[in-house]
Design a protein around this motif. Structure first.
Motif, short mmCIF file in Angstrom:
data_model
loop_
_atom_site.label_atom_id
_atom_site.label_comp_id
_atom_site.label_asym_id
_atom_site.label_seq_id
_atom_site.Cartn_x
_atom_site.Cartn_y
_atom_site.Cartn_z
N ALA A 100 -3.68 19.49 -12.13
CA ALA A 100 -2.41 17.87 -12.74
C ALA A 100 -2.17 17.05 -11.16
N ALA A 101 -2.60 15.24 -11.89
CA ALA A 101 -2.27 15.39 -10.92
C ALA A 101 -1.17 13.92 -11.90
N PHE A 165 16.31 15.49 -13.48
CA PHE A 165 15.08 14.89 -12.66
C PHE A 165 14.78 15.88 -11.28
N MET A 166 13.74 15.73 -10.75
CA MET A 166 13.40 15.86 -9.46
C MET A 166 12.87 15.37 -8.93
N GLY A 167 12.80 14.89 -7.91
CA GLY A 167 11.55 13.25 -7.23
C GLY A 167 10.46 14.77 -6.58
N ALA A 168 9.62 14.06 -6.29
CA ALA A 168 8.11 14.73 -5.81
C ALA A 168 8.50 15.10 -4.74
N GLU A 169 9.64 14.68 -3.59
CA GLU A 169 9.74 15.37 -2.55
C GLU A 169 10.66 17.02 -2.13
N GLU A 170 11.47 16.81 -3.35
CA GLU A 170 12.31 18.58 -3.84
C GLU A 170 11.31 19.10 -4.38
N ALA A 171 10.44 18.51 -5.42
CA ALA A 171 9.69 19.85 -6.38
C ALA A 171 8.23 20.07 -5.73
N GLU A 172 8.00 19.59 -4.14
CA GLU A 172 7.42 20.04 -3.39
C GLU A 172 8.19 21.09 -2.36
N ARG A 173 9.16 20.64 -1.75
CA ARG A 173 9.72 21.45 -1.16
C ARG A 173 10.15 23.09 -1.94
N ALA A 174 10.84 22.55 -2.85
CA ALA A 174 10.44 23.96 -3.90
C ALA A 174 9.75 24.94 -4.85
N GLY A 175 8.20 24.09 -4.36
CA GLY A 175 6.99 25.13 -4.50
C GLY A 175 6.81 24.38 -6.11
N LEU A 176 7.27 23.81 -6.56
CA LEU A 176 6.16 23.17 -8.03
C LEU A 176 5.09 22.69 -7.65
N VAL A 177 5.00 22.08 -6.34
CA VAL A 177 4.00 20.22 -6.71
C VAL A 177 3.25 21.59 -5.49
N SER A 178 1.95 21.21 -5.32
CA SER A 178 1.76 21.30 -3.71
C SER A 178 1.34 20.87 -2.91
N ARG A 179 1.18 19.31 -3.90
CA ARG A 179 1.08 18.49 -2.12
C ARG A 179 1.49 16.99 -2.99
N VAL A 180 2.39 16.38 -1.70
CA VAL A 180 2.68 14.71 -2.43
C VAL A 180 1.91 13.97 -1.41
N VAL A 181 1.53 12.70 -2.58
CA VAL A 181 0.36 12.00 -2.00
C VAL A 181 0.94 10.35 -2.43
N PRO A 182 0.86 9.53 -1.86
CA PRO A 182 1.17 7.90 -2.26
C PRO A 182 0.35 8.32 -3.60
N ALA A 183 1.63 7.44 -4.64
CA ALA A 183 1.21 7.34 -6.12
C ALA A 183 0.02 6.50 -6.38
N ALA A 184 -0.02 5.68 -5.53
CA ALA A 184 -1.35 5.15 -6.22
C ALA A 184 -2.78 5.95 -6.20
N VAL A 186 -2.77 9.20 -6.10
CA VAL A 186 -3.03 10.48 -6.66
C VAL A 186 -3.71 11.00 -7.61
N VAL A 187 -4.68 10.21 -8.27
CA VAL A 187 -5.86 10.90 -9.12
C VAL A 187 -7.20 10.85 -8.19
N GLU A 188 -7.09 10.18 -7.36
CA GLU A 188 -8.45 10.34 -6.29
C GLU A 188 -8.25 11.83 -5.70
N GLU A 189 -6.82 11.84 -5.04
CA GLU A 189 -6.38 12.40 -4.27
C GLU A 189 -7.00 14.64 -5.50
N ALA A 190 -5.84 14.30 -6.97
CA ALA A 190 -6.62 15.28 -7.06
C ALA A 190 -8.29 15.66 -8.06
N LEU A 191 -8.84 14.37 -7.64
CA LEU A 191 -10.40 14.39 -8.15
C LEU A 191 -11.19 14.82 -6.28
N LYS A 192 -10.67 14.71 -5.41
CA LYS A 192 -11.52 15.29 -4.46
C LYS A 192 -10.77 16.26 -4.43
#
Ligand code: CO8
Length: 258
Positions: A100-101, A165-184, A186-192
């Protein structure tokens, strides 16, 4: 080619990219959209030319929830008889890896959809939440369970009971997301990431996904035993022979996906 009205489907090499596309409703998940999403990813699941999938939304919203207007006037018997959300969970039974991106809002069913994917890459503008309590309901697509597995009881209770709501940084700290990248990006990083996955043996990646998912269903001893059995089974694949030969010969493996 398939005709979809609520999603866009593209291929980038061996990666399938599915973009939720109901901008007028911030990608609110109605039945038509979810049926299309499940159909599109199901087709990729069995397509030998596709090794991984990215699911994304728009810059403003991954998805702002289940479609409130579609549910608003329904009664209990209608929800029960239709078994509302039945079929949506089929996404979790597919074997192909799904990334998911997430940019912007991933709320309610949107957060739950992201959690049905195998991992989440978040833009730094991502906002996750289970605000259903504000609507007089609770999460209905697995949020009370998957969020608790992902972030533990304290944060899951906090999110589900207050609706914050939980922001990206908190979500990463909490283990909800694997990586945080600049918003612009996100699709490129997920595709990679998906490209890396799709460069591996597809059946082996499917087995790896199945093994990790077993950790959420069975006890440790049974899970470890399951892992060992499927590990043994991979020695029946050509790709194990190729992977280990390539290592010995100091070259890049050429997996045949069998
Ligand atoms: N459903 C339907 N339409 C939506 C939804 C939604 N979930 N979210 C946004 N929209 C629509 C808005 O109604 C609006 O449409 P219109 O222009 O026709 O009025 C359009 O999208 C744009 O939205 P906003 O104008 O509200 O945009 P803002 O930038 O002002 O706000 C927010 C963005 C904060 C994301 C806001 O739209 C919002 O709060 N959305 C709802 C979030 C939410 O509560 N989600 C949970 C939904 S319930 C759910 O997902 C769980 C299902 C479990 C139910 C269990 C039943 C069995």
């Amino acid at each position: 080619a398939e005709q979809y009205e609520n999603i866009l489907v593209e291929r980038r090499g061996r990666v399938g990219l599915v973009t939720l596309n109901r901008p007028e409703a911030l990608n609110a998940l109605n039945k038509a959209l979810m049926d299309e999403l499940v159909a599109a990813v199901s087709a990729m699941d069995v397509d030998p030319e596709v090794g991984a999938v990215v699911v994304t939304g728009s810059a403003k919203a991954f998805a702002a929830g289940a479609d409130i207007k579609e549910m608003q006037s329904k009664g209990y018997m209608e929800m029960y008889a239709a078994d509302w959300f039945r079929g949506w969970e089929d996404l979790t039974r597919l074997r192909i890896p799904i990334v998911a991106a997430v940019s912007g809002f991933a709320l309610g069913g949107g957060c739950e959809l992201a959690m049905m994917c195998d991992f989440i890459i978040a833009g730094d503008n991502a906002k996750f939440g289970q605000p259903e309590i504000n609507l007089g309901v609770i999460p209905g697509m697995g949020g009370s369970q998957r969020l608790t597995h992902a972030v533990g009881k304290a944060k899951a209770m906090d999110m589900v009971l207050t609706g914050r709501f939980m922001g990206a940084e908190e979500a990463e700290r909490a283990g909800l997301v694997s990586r945080v990248v600049p918003a612009a990006d996100v699709v490129e990083e997920a595709l990679k990431a998906a490209e890396v996955i799709a460069s591996k043996s597809k059946p082996v990646a499917m087995v790896a996904k199945e093994a990790v998912n077993a950790a959420f269903e069975v006890g440790l001893a049974q899970g470890v035993l399951f892992e060992r059995r499927v590990f043994h089974s991979l020695f029946a694949t050509e790709d194990q022979k190729e992977g280990m030969a390539a290592f010995s010969e100091k070259r890049t493996p050429e997996f045949k996906h069998r």
